[in-house]
Write an enzyme that holds these catalytic residues in place. Structure first.
Site: not given
Ligand SMILES: Cc1cc2nc3c(=O)[nH]c(=O)nc-3n(C[C@H](O)[C@H](O)[C@H](O)COP(=O)(O)OP(=O)(O)OC[C@H]3O[C@@H](n4cnc5c(N)ncnc54)[C@H](O)[C@@H]3O)c2cc1C
Length: 330
Positions: A163, A231, A326
């Site tokens: 990520r 998420s 995130e």
């Protein structure tokens, strides 16, 4: 048409972000032509205002007032040269995944159903079901707002990891095109546990895609019904020593090996262990379907951010672990 006539003032981004926050952007422009991008610098310096880039708003938490020029890239073209496929940053990611399978390419099937645009895919190196987009990116072409020029980044330059990419630390870069390297040889990636039940002899990229879309529908609430950005937290990456400590309290914690003797542990498991699945704070809720997904019912950003802070402090107080957010908080 002159650039200034294409720029909208006091523009509501409610339909441009999946949390449905009624964020008002000072200025908003949809870019269909590279020339307009080149001229934006003049506009921002005259108005003494910063800019930011927005894709489909599936991974952002917008403020109630966004005092910037919001730039949305709308290049949608696809071109093919051998196994290199160049795609405009404005194209929808999942439409491209389907296009690639329809045209006989394979590789992207595990990344089926991820919302958002092509341009945002390299930013956080989107990933799911054992695949990451960085496995398929050859080059990312950006417009650099500082030099007012196009700049190209090879896969290696992008410094991709879980990520993460260099683009997250470089606000002057706007992705305009991504070049993918795809193959017509099918090598199924079935390492993810939810895919184990598929019968190898019946497998095709389309069967994997269908299976993944079904699992995603069952596990993640639909943002159109329950506004969310997928998420909300990354899975923490911790050392083996830290894992040993946490196992004393949570012996069945799920973990996956990562590089450099580190492990990735399940953030969802930590949240659920504190009975926070379904937890409601004001107009925000931890999804009943998936504890990493936070659902928003408010037109403002405060409630979802308060819920995120509550979860972070509960996890830290109990396990001494920092849950990293995130989505990009603007
Ligand atoms: C239901 C749901 C499920 C999801 N599942 C997954 C998943 O499985 N795996 C996963 O990795 N992600 C997942 N996500 C997150 C999201 O889909 C991805 O992060 C996606 O790439 C965001 O695309 P976007 O166009 O909506 O970007 P936005 O949300 O608009 O922007 C995200 C970031 O990218 C930047 N950005 C956007 N476009 C550009 C551009 N052209 N140039 C430079 N910067 C740009 C923005 O400034 C911002 O920082 C999910 C989200 C939702 C809502």
């Amino acid at each position: 048409m002159k650039l200034s006539n294409k720029i909208k003032k006091s523009f509501s981004l409610k339909d441009n972000n999946l949390l449905k926050i009624d964020s008002i952007a000072k200025f908003f422009i949809e870019i269909k032509d590279l020339e307009d991008l080149k001229n934006i610098q003049n506009f921002t310096s005259t108005k003494k205002i910063n800019f930011c880039t927005l894709g489909e708003g599936s991974n952002v938490v917008l403020p109630n007032l966004l005092n910037k020029v919001v730039i949305k890239i709308s290049f949608n073209e696809i071109s093919i040269e051998d196994n290199l496929i160049t795609v405009g940053a404005g194209k929808n990611w999942d439409d491209f995944v389907l296009w690639s399978l329809d045209n006989g390419y394979s590789g992207l099937e595990n990344l089926s159903g991820i919302p958002g645009s092509i341009g945002a895919a390299p930013i956080q190196n989107i990933g799911a079901y054992g695949s990451e987009v960085s496995d398929f990116i050859e080059e990312v072409i950006c417009f650099d707002m500082e030099s007012n020029n196009l700049v190209s980044f090879t896969n290696e330059d992008c410094n991709f990891s879980y990520r993460q990419s260099i683009f997250q630390d470089n606000d002057s870069l706007i992705v305009v095109k991504v070049i993918f390297k795809l193959t017509k040889d099918f090598h199924p990636n079935l390492e993810y546990e939810d895919l184990n039940s598929l019968k190898v002899e019946e497998i095709s990229p389309f069967i994997i895609r269908k299976h993944i879309l079904k699992i995603r529908r069952a596990k993640i609430s639909d943002p159109n019904e329950h506004p969310n950005v997928g998420s909300f937290f990354k899975n923490p990456i911790i050392s083996l020593d830290e894992l040993a400590k946490i196992k004393q309290t949570l012996p069945s914690i799920k973990f996956y090996s990562y590089i450099d003797n580190k492990v990735k542990i399940s953030a969802a498991f930590l949240i659920e262990s504190l009975n926070l699945k379904g937890f409601v704070l004001n107009n925000a809720r931890v999804s009943e379907k998936h504890s990493l997904v936070l659902e928003n019912k408010s037109k403002k950003s405060e409630d979802i951010l308060d819920l995120a802070s509550h979860i972070q402090s509960s996890v830290f107080d109990n396990y001494n672990i920092n849950l990293e957010i995130e989505p990009q908080i603007f």
